[in-house]
Design a protein around this motif. Structure first.
Motif, PDB file in Angstrom:
ATOM      1  N   VAL A  47       5.496   0.497   2.353  1.00 31.00           N
ATOM      2  CA  VAL A  47       5.873   1.190   1.081  1.00 31.00           C
ATOM      3  C   VAL A  47       4.838   0.974   0.003  1.00 31.00           C
ATOM      4  O   VAL A  47       4.068   0.078  -0.300  1.00 31.00           O
ATOM      5  N   THR A  49       3.484   2.556  -4.036  1.00 28.81           N
ATOM      6  CA  THR A  49       4.248   3.123  -5.241  1.00 28.81           C
ATOM      7  C   THR A  49       3.340   3.971  -6.011  1.00 28.81           C
ATOM      8  O   THR A  49       2.113   3.989  -5.868  1.00 28.81           O
ATOM      9  N   SER A  59       8.171  -2.995  -4.290  1.00 32.51           N
ATOM     10  CA  SER A  59       7.728  -2.543  -2.799  1.00 32.51           C
ATOM     11  C   SER A  59       8.109  -3.394  -1.620  1.00 32.51           C
ATOM     12  O   SER A  59       8.704  -2.940  -0.740  1.00 32.51           O
TER      13      SER A  59
END
Length: 170
Positions: A47, A49, A59
């Motif tokens: 993950v 951002t 995240s």
């Protein structure tokens, strides 16, 4: 124009199905090849951002929720990796007063991101789609159109995002 009423009915039904499917598939950027849906399991989740997402913890929370949802729901034997790029996040941590302010005034929390389904051997993208999760609540001082549920709205939005993500692989 049509040879029979039945032919006109078949064409109308077909057109309705095409419109329905195209409306549902609006979030698909790159469809996955046949055989992955229903037969996949997630090996790794990454993950990241975008610069517009200022949360330090989102995240890890999204990664955890997606791993849990994948473990609970996916039982296939084709391993894939997921790379999630979070574009937008509006949660209670961004509100002055946090959840107390949201309880009094109401809230609209949302999470938006792009999911890349990756081949575990080559790292190539085999599917790509957008996910948007939202939760609105009315507050004690302005409960007009939405309900007050006193849930952890951040977690609700994150859990729904994870569910929508994994639903594409089921």
């Amino acid at each position: 124009m049509f040879k029979s009423k039945q032919q006109a009915l078949h064409i109308s039904i077909f057109a309705a199905i095409v419109m329905l499917v195209s409306a549902c598939g609006g979030n698909i950027i790159k469809p996955m090849p046949k055989g992955y849906a229903g037969h996949s399991t997630v090996r790794n989740v990454t993950v990241v951002t975008a610069s517009s997402v200022t949360s330090k913890s989102i995240s890890a929370k999204v990664k955890s929720a997606i791993q849990k949802e994948a473990k609970d729901e996916l039982k296939g034997n084709m391993k894939v990796d997921l790379k999630i790029t979070l574009d937008q996040w509006q949660g209670t941590e961004n509100t002055v007063g946090g959840s107390v302010t949201n309880t009094l005034l109401g809230s609209k929390n949302y999470l938006n991101g792009v999911i890349d389904v990756l081949d575990t051997k080559t790292g190539a993208s085999i599917g790509k789609y957008k996910i948007y999760s939202e939760h609105k609540e009315g507050g004690l001082l302005g409960a007009k159109m939405t309900t007050i549920s006193f849930t952890n709205v951040d977690q609700t939005v994150i859990d729904n995002f994870a569910m929508y993500t994994i639903n594409h692989l089921e």
